[in-house]
Motif scaffolding. Structure first.
Motif, PDB file in Angstrom:
ATOM      1  N   SER B 550     -65.596  16.739-141.779  1.00 42.52           N
ATOM      2  CA  SER B 550     -64.587  15.686-141.756  1.00 42.52           C
ATOM      3  C   SER B 550     -63.649  15.787-140.577  1.00 42.52           C
ATOM      4  O   SER B 550     -63.121  14.780-140.108  1.00 42.52           O
ATOM      5  N   GLY B 551     -63.431  16.988-140.092  1.00 40.04           N
ATOM      6  CA  GLY B 551     -62.607  17.148-138.893  1.00 40.04           C
ATOM      7  C   GLY B 551     -63.271  16.467-137.707  1.00 40.04           C
ATOM      8  O   GLY B 551     -62.613  15.817-136.889  1.00 40.04           O
ATOM      9  N   ALA B 552     -64.590  16.610-137.651  1.00 40.90           N
ATOM     10  CA  ALA B 552     -65.339  15.930-136.590  1.00 40.90           C
ATOM     11  C   ALA B 552     -65.270  14.425-136.789  1.00 40.90           C
ATOM     12  O   ALA B 552     -65.025  13.672-135.841  1.00 40.90           O
ATOM     13  N   ALA B 553     -65.480  13.983-138.029  1.00 41.34           N
ATOM     14  CA  ALA B 553     -65.418  12.542-138.309  1.00 41.34           C
ATOM     15  C   ALA B 553     -64.066  11.984-137.906  1.00 41.34           C
ATOM     16  O   ALA B 553     -63.971  10.901-137.325  1.00 41.34           O
ATOM     17  N   THR B 554     -63.036  12.716-138.210  1.00 35.73           N
ATOM     18  CA  THR B 554     -61.676  12.270-137.891  1.00 35.73           C
ATOM     19  C   THR B 554     -61.479  12.159-136.387  1.00 35.73           C
ATOM     20  O   THR B 554     -60.940  11.164-135.889  1.00 35.73           O
ATOM     21  N   ALA B 555     -61.892  13.190-135.661  1.00 38.00           N
ATOM     22  CA  ALA B 555     -61.723  13.149-134.202  1.00 38.00           C
ATOM     23  C   ALA B 555     -62.495  11.978-133.622  1.00 38.00           C
ATOM     24  O   ALA B 555     -62.009  11.267-132.734  1.00 38.00           O
ATOM     25  N   LEU B 556     -63.717  11.767-134.115  1.00 37.96           N
ATOM     26  CA  LEU B 556     -64.534  10.678-133.570  1.00 37.96           C
ATOM     27  C   LEU B 556     -63.954   9.312-133.927  1.00 37.96           C
ATOM     28  O   LEU B 556     -63.984   8.387-133.108  1.00 37.96           O
ATOM     29  N   ALA B 557     -63.421   9.188-135.133  1.00 32.65           N
ATOM     30  CA  ALA B 557     -62.790   7.917-135.503  1.00 32.65           C
ATOM     31  C   ALA B 557     -61.574   7.676-134.607  1.00 32.65           C
ATOM     32  O   ALA B 557     -61.353   6.556-134.123  1.00 32.65           O
ATOM     33  N   ALA B 558     -60.811   8.721-134.369  1.00 29.32           N
ATOM     34  CA  ALA B 558     -59.639   8.587-133.509  1.00 29.32           C
ATOM     35  C   ALA B 558     -60.054   8.196-132.096  1.00 29.32           C
ATOM     36  O   ALA B 558     -59.386   7.392-131.435  1.00 29.32           O
ATOM     37  N   ARG B 559     -61.189   8.740-131.649  1.00 34.64           N
ATOM     38  CA  ARG B 559     -61.655   8.402-130.294  1.00 34.64           C
ATOM     39  C   ARG B 559     -62.132   6.960-130.229  1.00 34.64           C
ATOM     40  O   ARG B 559     -61.953   6.285-129.210  1.00 34.64           O
ATOM     41  N   LYS B 560     -62.730   6.507-131.329  1.00 36.80           N
ATOM     42  CA  LYS B 560     -63.116   5.087-131.362  1.00 36.80           C
ATOM     43  C   LYS B 560     -61.864   4.225-131.236  1.00 36.80           C
ATOM     44  O   LYS B 560     -61.848   3.223-130.504  1.00 36.80           O
ATOM     45  N   ALA B 561     -60.841   4.601-131.953  1.00 44.07           N
ATOM     46  CA  ALA B 561     -59.588   3.839-131.880  1.00 44.07           C
ATOM     47  C   ALA B 561     -59.008   3.900-130.480  1.00 44.07           C
ATOM     48  O   ALA B 561     -58.475   2.919-129.964  1.00 44.07           O
ATOM     49  N   ARG B 562     -59.129   5.061-129.861  1.00 44.20           N
ATOM     50  CA  ARG B 562     -58.584   5.207-128.513  1.00 44.20           C
ATOM     51  C   ARG B 562     -59.356   4.350-127.521  1.00 44.20           C
ATOM     52  O   ARG B 562     -58.777   3.751-126.604  1.00 44.20           O
ATOM     53  N   ASP B 563     -60.674   4.304-127.699  1.00 41.42           N
ATOM     54  CA  ASP B 563     -61.491   3.462-126.826  1.00 41.42           C
ATOM     55  C   ASP B 563     -61.141   1.988-127.009  1.00 41.42           C
ATOM     56  O   ASP B 563     -61.075   1.217-126.058  1.00 41.42           O
ATOM     57  N   LYS B 564     -60.926   1.618-128.256  1.00 45.31           N
ATOM     58  CA  LYS B 564     -60.512   0.234-128.539  1.00 45.31           C
ATOM     59  C   LYS B 564     -59.149  -0.019-127.910  1.00 45.31           C
ATOM     60  O   LYS B 564     -58.873  -1.073-127.354  1.00 45.31           O
ATOM     61  N   ALA B 565     -58.270   0.954-128.006  1.00 46.30           N
ATOM     62  CA  ALA B 565     -56.918   0.817-127.451  1.00 46.30           C
ATOM     63  C   ALA B 565     -56.984   0.586-125.946  1.00 46.30           C
ATOM     64  O   ALA B 565     -56.157  -0.142-125.387  1.00 46.30           O
ATOM     65  N   ARG B 566     -57.959   1.198-125.319  1.00 51.08           N
ATOM     66  CA  ARG B 566     -58.106   1.016-123.871  1.00 51.08           C
ATOM     67  C   ARG B 566     -58.391  -0.448-123.550  1.00 51.08           C
ATOM     68  O   ARG B 566     -57.833  -1.008-122.601  1.00 51.08           O
ATOM     69  N   ILE B 567     -59.244  -1.050-124.340  1.00 49.64           N
ATOM     70  CA  ILE B 567     -59.581  -2.454-124.105  1.00 49.64           C
ATOM     71  C   ILE B 567     -58.363  -3.337-124.343  1.00 49.64           C
ATOM     72  O   ILE B 567     -58.074  -4.255-123.559  1.00 49.64           O
ATOM     73  N   VAL B 568     -57.641  -3.053-125.389  1.00 51.29           N
ATOM     74  CA  VAL B 568     -56.436  -3.830-125.674  1.00 51.29           C
ATOM     75  C   VAL B 568     -55.414  -3.625-124.563  1.00 51.29           C
ATOM     76  O   VAL B 568     -54.780  -4.574-124.090  1.00 51.29           O
ATOM     77  N   ALA B 569     -55.278  -2.393-124.123  1.00 46.52           N
ATOM     78  CA  ALA B 569     -54.318  -2.093-123.049  1.00 46.52           C
ATOM     79  C   ALA B 569     -54.704  -2.807-121.769  1.00 46.52           C
ATOM     80  O   ALA B 569     -53.840  -3.306-121.039  1.00 46.52           O
ATOM     81  N   SER B 570     -56.002  -2.870-121.532  1.00 49.07           N
ATOM     82  CA  SER B 570     -56.419  -3.542-120.290  1.00 49.07           C
ATOM     83  C   SER B 570     -56.055  -5.030-120.361  1.00 49.07           C
ATOM     84  O   SER B 570     -55.659  -5.629-119.364  1.00 49.07           O
ATOM     85  N   ALA B 571     -56.142  -5.589-121.569  1.00 48.41           N
ATOM     86  CA  ALA B 571     -55.732  -6.991-121.734  1.00 48.41           C
ATOM     87  C   ALA B 571     -54.219  -7.104-121.555  1.00 48.41           C
ATOM     88  O   ALA B 571     -53.723  -8.035-120.917  1.00 48.41           O
ATOM     89  N   MET B 572     -53.493  -6.171-122.108  1.00 56.89           N
ATOM     90  CA  MET B 572     -52.026  -6.199-122.006  1.00 56.89           C
ATOM     91  C   MET B 572     -51.567  -6.060-120.555  1.00 56.89           C
ATOM     92  O   MET B 572     -50.646  -6.730-120.100  1.00 56.89           O
ATOM     93  N   LEU B 573     -52.212  -5.127-119.830  1.00 60.41           N
ATOM     94  CA  LEU B 573     -51.743  -4.790-118.493  1.00 60.41           C
ATOM     95  C   LEU B 573     -52.473  -5.572-117.401  1.00 60.41           C
ATOM     96  O   LEU B 573     -52.166  -5.426-116.214  1.00 60.41           O
TER      97      LEU B 573
END
Lengths: 308, 786, 164
Positions: B550-573
């Motif tokens: 689950s620690g791995a699952a958590t890190a990977l889920a967080a990374r998915k969110a971070r990757d998504k955040a990058r796309i949103v940030a690119s739209a913002m910026l």
């Protein structure tokens, strides 16, 4: 005292898993006299509840099921004391283990009590458990019984209109059996003081708080370098109230280490330990000898004023 | 937001978030659950180990004014619930029908107004038994004249459960045949019990109108339990909700489905009211999943110079009356085949034979990592026996044989692929911390004076974090676990987990994993667990698997969110995603660090109105189900000093140094706590813990007066340290730590005791090393306790 | 029978059977579930409460006996939103994991510090030796108590010091 608890065998023979006592009627005693009155009134199915650490666990396991409990918690002040009087130490039956452990008087004059209390149960149990409760439960592994036997304590038993005093040999009738009769209660324990008396207690247990695997108490009185009185009592190894042969080996002689060792051998030979999860009979007998020797050594040193 | 030493955003020492309720006495344990109209259940248990049931008379109990119902096996038979499947594809009686097969087995279930009356009513049930001879000694379970315990099973004509082998027998025999030195030793890992301070129990509440069953339960695996109830009780799985509230210690005791839980469920259905069943301590010790009970014959082969060439072992595994152990299906002996240890050897082989006995079911429990405790005990004791035979210092012998870093990933002779390790470094660190050379000098001096001082060395490699779905399932459920991360518009987050903390601090450590990946402070992340209605599916917490899986699952889920955040940030910026760089907590424009967006700002924008590229959904949520590619292999070097009283044979643990390597360390404070707890287990097992039986099968370890657990006075002040060898296949390099100390400490302490008794020529002594048993060894009469 | 017990400075009266143990009185009758139970033989100590300031095992005490004494449970440690130093200490030094033995441990620590404000490690271990923890290995509990000893609560102001 009528209702007897059946032996809590190590085989843990219980019919049903339970955690709570069977129902009973409850009365609170307001004084010793009142407690005796209630005992007489309620008859053999009544038990006194002191600290509760001997009786309540038995009741929770349904090994004891008295119909009436007479709570003498309120007698803690009347019967809770350790005092010096007429060349004796007098201990009230409701005195808590912790009070015995912390008693300056006992630590200096009868440190066998202090030694024992350090290794009786655990600090939380010691806050509530009483000397009277321990002695009256008379579990064969119980330490204070051996302590009192070693120092030749006198048990003061009171009935409705009578008070009698008995020695440990009469008091201890057998496992879970004492001389306290129906409508009677133990009220006081008396031990003669002697400046030349030294005493000590030694115990081996598998873990803190466990019953003894083996324990030995010794009390030695010296006069002019000669043993005038010796009390040796073992716990948990099926010994007699005191180890008479061992005691006799010491009286009238100088307490050399060889003599103490010989007395220890007598004590070990005379007991009847049983093999169980705490240890083999052979081991217990061996340790009975070791601990008797250690207790005698320290008792003698204390009698000579050479050890705290 | 700046990370500080006291309040790390990510890994580091931080105080636990869950403490707030516990220090106020506001934990919510199963027995704290009170529902309107709730009734109480109690179980009548068999007083004998093996007997036919002649009759059960419940009439008097039913007359009790406070009793609502009494359920027997016969009643359950009507519902097809008298037997249930176990986690090992065997069956176990919920309430006995034909026979009782161990002392303490469940025979009847009483439901009453309160816990006192329920127990009173037990005494009113009259059961007549026809006693049968009992099989108590596992070594005799397969004797020709042994009574057949499982005559309920078709085609079962003896007490045999399984045979299982691993390694290469021929190669191993060959290595042993040509070895300079072969040492053989029988050893027993005695039956012990996890005995968490909170016993097992459940509150079952069947809502007749909605048809939904809510079950509060002390379970380490709520989702798996839910599926089991769906299969067993025929209740639709979406109509079952299992809630693990706070759990007062698990240690593997709370993995199985116990008859009491099933009875509570049936009781609620039958009475139409919530039914609580909480076992008392004697029931816990006598009937719930015990641990260990492996009778082992070990052998080790080596050159005269001390190069270990082969290890072999035959095991009789005592599983009790029903095979109810929890381990992956393909591995009936769990991960025992990691007995190859931490050494570079040429060949290894093991054979494990599982047998039935008239004792409580179980075997896998008490932080064993699926039998890794047994495996490590075997190899570490054998290495010390070899050291004794060759006259080589045990630390030196290990140094000559430990795997080297360049050998990893290392495929051992039974097929495990150890992920990473730098063993020598860890052992040398432990030796330095404890002052090994100095201790040996002190020992020599003390020996000269007749004092018995012992120094014990232990080195262990565990296999934890089950596991890859291809190889690892329990009851056909692949051992994958999920994590669901939701980041709210205001930048706070919720992480839902399938694993189940029982004190390991998941509410803190898992928040720290997310914090490390996303830069959201841990106090802004709520970790949700324990309710099957609101958490993703998984197999729960045991076998040190939470961090690896689950620690791995958590890190990977967080990374998915971070990757998504990058796309949103690119739209913002208004830059391309590739023009953005990450620093913890924000995406910023490469070369223009002032221009960026924090994760909180991105969260708001993700939920807001900003235009997103085609195919990109709104929000910042992410979920993963993690299929580990391999297990992880935490390891450690332990050294212990004991003193034995030569006259009373009482053992005192003077010092204990533990150097653990669990890879990346999320929270050192929590890791240290896990290690301390496990070291205490070692003192317990090595010195005092034993579930003993007499020859009639009466359980002699059925109370905490008989089953001794260490107190603060038996434990020294633990000395711990660490090395870090990350796991190369784990997203954050973490390996897990929960069971390491329980695995590594018992052989270390026994090694120390045997070392202390060297003047008496003692080669081996079985646990528990009580004073009496140590004394027997000193007299040359060492024998197993059972 | 009617039993009135004073708990955390408040009196509670309930009609219970004489055999009701204090631990069940607290948990089942009063809903004060911070006090736990974990065994049948008075060994585990998860039921420890303070009676007249001293630790007792509430599983081995009748509620009826507790009448006339002052009982303090874990719920009584925090006063007016201020945590007791022992509660803070346990959080600071990781003195708990599953939390089940914790209420009893903290109360025993409180009683110890009230008698002995500067206990040694040995004295702390001795004081908690009647209570079992399966999680922590005790060292962090000892550190927690030491922390509380080193960070006692500020003494309450005397009436002269309190300004109107």
């Amino acid at each position: 005292m009528s209702a007897r608890a059946r032996a809590l065998t190590l085989g843990f023979e219980r019919k049903d898993p339970v955690q709570v006592p069977a129902p009973f009627e409850y009365a609170r005693a307001t004084s010793v006299d009142n407690a005796l009155e209630l005992l007489q009134q309620l008859g053999p199915e009544a038990r006194l509840l002191a600290g509760g650490y001997s009786l309540l666990p038995m009741m929770k396991l349904r090994l004891a099921a008295p119909e009436y409990l007479i709570d003498i918690d309120g007698l803690a002040s009347e019967l809770g004391y350790i005092r010096e009087s007429d060349g004796e130490v007098r201990i009230g039956a409701m005195t808590r283990h912790r009070e015995l452990l912390e008693s300056e008087l006992l630590a200096t004059r009868l440190p066998i009590f202090t030694d024992a209390e350090r290794v009786i149960a655990d600090p939380v149990v010691r806050n509530r458990g009483t000397i009277g409760g321990a002695l009256c439960q008379a579990d064969p592994a119980e330490d204070l019984s051996a302590v009192c036997a070693a120092v030749g304590a006198q048990m003061v038993i009171r009935g409705r209109n009578v008070e009698r005093t008995v020695g440990m040999r009469e008091f201890q009738r057998g496992p879970y059996e004492t001389a306290v009769g129906e409508a009677e209660m133990l009220v006081e324990i008396r031990v003669a003081l002697d400046p030349n008396l030294g005493s000590a207690y030694e115990k081996v247990e598998r873990r803190v708080g466990d019953w003894a695997v083996t324990a030995a108490g010794a009390a030695v009185t010296l006069s002019g370098g000669i043993v005038t009185r010796a009390g040796i009592a073992l716990a948990a190894v099926g010994a007699e109230v005191t180890s008479v042969e061992a005691e006799n080996a010491l009286v009238g002689k100088a307490p050399t280490d060889e003599l103490l060792a010989e007395a220890a051998r007598f004590a070990a030979a005379a007991c009847s330990p049983a093999s169980d999860q705490r240890g083999s009979a052979e081991y217990k007998r061996h340790v009975a000898g070791v601990l008797t020797h250690r207790a005698l050594r320290r008792a003698v040193a204390r009698a000579l004023g050479r050890e705290a | 937001m700046a990370t500080t030493e006291e309040r790390p955003i990510g890994f580091g020492r931080m105080k636990r978030k869950e403490d707030a309720r516990f220090i106020r006495g506001q934990g919510n344990y199963v027995d704290d659950v009170q529902l309107p109209g709730m009734l109480h259940g109690a179980i009548l248990r068999s007083p004998v180990a093996h007997a036919r049931i002649v009759s059960i008379d419940t009439s008097a109990a039913l007359q009790h004014p406070k009793v609502h119902a009494v359920i027997t096996g016969k009643d359950l038979e009507g519902l097809n619930l008298a037997w249930m499947p176990t986690l090992s594809y065997d069956t176990q009686a919920v309430l006995a029908t034909d026979k009782v097969r161990f002392q303490g087995q469940e025979v009847a279930f009483v439901i009453a107004d309160d816990r006192y009356s329920a127990r009173d009513a037990l005494e009113l049930i009259d059961v007549e038994y026809d006693t049968l001879p009992a099989v108590v000694n596992a070594r005799k379970a397969l004797d020709a004249d042994a009574p057949v315990i499982r005559d309920d099973k078709e085609n079962q004509t003896d007490n045999h459960i399984f045979d299982w082998e691993s390694g290469d027998r021929a190669a191993t025999d060959e290595v042993f045949a040509r070895a300079d030195v072969v040492v053989e030793q029988d050893m027993l890992y005695p039956r012990s019990h996890p005995a968490p301070m909170e016993t097992c129990g459940a509150v079952a509440d069947m809502d007749k109108v909605s048809g939904k069953l809510t079950l509060w339960c002390t379970t380490q695996a709520p989702h798996a339990h839910r599926t089991v109830y769906a299969l067993v009780a025929g209740l639709p799985e979406h109509k079952i909700r299992v809630i693990s509230p706070d759990i007062g210690g698990g240690f593997g005791n709370k993995v199985p489905v116990y008859p009491g839980y099933v009875c509570a469920v049936v009781g609620s259905i039958v009475t139409g009211k919530p039914v609580k069943w909480m076992e008392d301590r004697s029931e816990n010790l006598m009937s719930t999943g015990f641990a260990r009970d492996y009778v082992m014959k070990g052998g080790i082969a080596a050159t005269r110079e001390g190069k270990i060439t082969g290890i072999r072992v035959d095991v009789i595994a005592d599983h009790g009356a029903f095979n109810a152990t929890a381990q992956p299906t393909k591995y009936p002996a769990g991960f025992f085949h990691v007995f190859t240890g931490s050494y570079d050897i040429e060949a290894a082989h093991c054979k494990v034979t599982g047998v039935y006995t008239n004792k409580a079911p179980g075997g896998v429990a008490y932080a064993c990592s699926f039998r890794v405790t047994e495996a490590v005990y075997l190899v570490e004791r054998m290495v010390d026996c070899l050291a004794d035979e060759l006259g080589i210092d045990p630390a030196e012998l290990r140094l000559r044989n430990l795997l080297r870093p360049d050998q990893f990933p290392y495929e051992c002779k039974t097929g495990w692929v150890y992920d990473s390790g730098d063993y020598e470094r860890t052992l040398r660190k432990a030796m330095e911390i404890i002052g090994y050379e100095q201790l040996r000098r002190e020992q020599a001096e003390l020996r000269g004076r007749g004092a018995l001082m012992g120094i014990g060395v232990g080195f262990f490699t565990e296999a934890v974090g089950a596991g890859p779905r291809k190889h690892m399932d329990i009851l056909g459920l692949g051992m994958n676990d999920g994590a669901e991360l939701r980041i709210h518009p205001t930048g706070k987050a919720q992480l839902s987990l399938s694993v189940q903390t029982q004190g390991q601090g998941h509410e803190t450590t898992f928040a720290q994993i997310v914090a490390e990946e996303l830069g959201i402070p841990p106090e802004d992340i709520d970790v949700v667990h324990g309710d099957t209605d609101t958490t993703p599916y998984g197999l729960g917490t045991y076998g040190s698997r939470s961090t690896p899986v689950s620690g791995a699952a958590t890190a990977l889920a967080a990374r998915k969110a971070r990757d998504k955040a990058r796309i949103v940030a690119s739209a913002m910026l208004e830059v391309a995603p590739d023009d953005l760089e990450w620093e913890k907590g924000r995406w910023f424009v490469k070369g223009d660090p002032e221009k960026g967006a924090t994760i909180q700002e991105i969260a708001m924008a993700a939920h807001g109105v900003i235009e997103l590229p085609a195919g990109v959904e709104g929000g910042l949520d992410a979920e993963t189900v993690y299929d580990p590619p391999n297990l992880t292999f935490p390891f450690g070097a332990y050294i212990c000093v004991v003193d034995v009283d030569p006259d009373t044979a009482k053992v005192k643990v003077r010092r204990f140094v533990a150097v653990d390597d669990c890879g990346t360390r999320i929270n050192p404070m929590i890791i240290e706590g896990q290690v301390h707890g496990g070291l205490t287990d070692g003192v317990g097992m090595a010195l005092m813990e034993l579930i003993a039986f007499d020859e009639d099968g009466n359980c002699l370890g059925g109370s905490l007066m008989d089953y001794l657990i260490p107190t603060a006075l038996e434990c020294p002040d633990w000395e711990t340290d660490h090395t870090v060898t990350p796991s190369p296949h784990h997203p954050i390099g973490a390996k897990g730590i929960g069971e390491s100390a329980t695995v590594g400490s018992p052989p270390t302490i026994v090694n120390a005791i045997v070392d202390a008794l060297k003047p008496y020529g003692v080669r081996h002594i079985d646990m528990p090393c009580t004073p009496s048993r140590v004394w027997d060894a000193m007299q040359g009469k060492a024998a197993p306790p059972q | 029978m009617q039993v009135t017990v004073s708990i955390n400075d408040q009196e509670y009266t309930r009609d219970v059977e004489p055999r009701m143990l204090l631990v069940h009185f607290l948990r089942d009758e009063l809903g004060l579930t911070g006090t736990h139970w974990g065994c049948d033989t008075s060994n585990c100590g998860t039921c420890v409460v303070l009676m007249d300031g001293e630790p007792v095992k509430s599983c081995t005490l009748l509620a009826a006996t507790a009448a006339g004494h002052e009982i303090k449970t874990v719920e009584g440690l925090e006063v007016d939103g201020v945590l007791d130093p022992v509660q803070q200490g346990f959080t600071e030094m990781h003195g708990l994991q599953c939390g089940f033995c914790t209420p009893g441990m903290m109360l025993t620590a409180r009683a110890l510090l009230d008698r002995n404000p500067n206990p040694t490690e040995e004295e702390i271990r001795e004081a908690i030796s009647g209570q079992i923890c399966r999680c922590t290995g005790y060292a962090t509990i000892v550190r927690s108590v030491r922390w509380a000893a080193e960070h006692p609560a500020a003494p309450a102001p005397s009436s002269e010091e309190v300004t109107a």
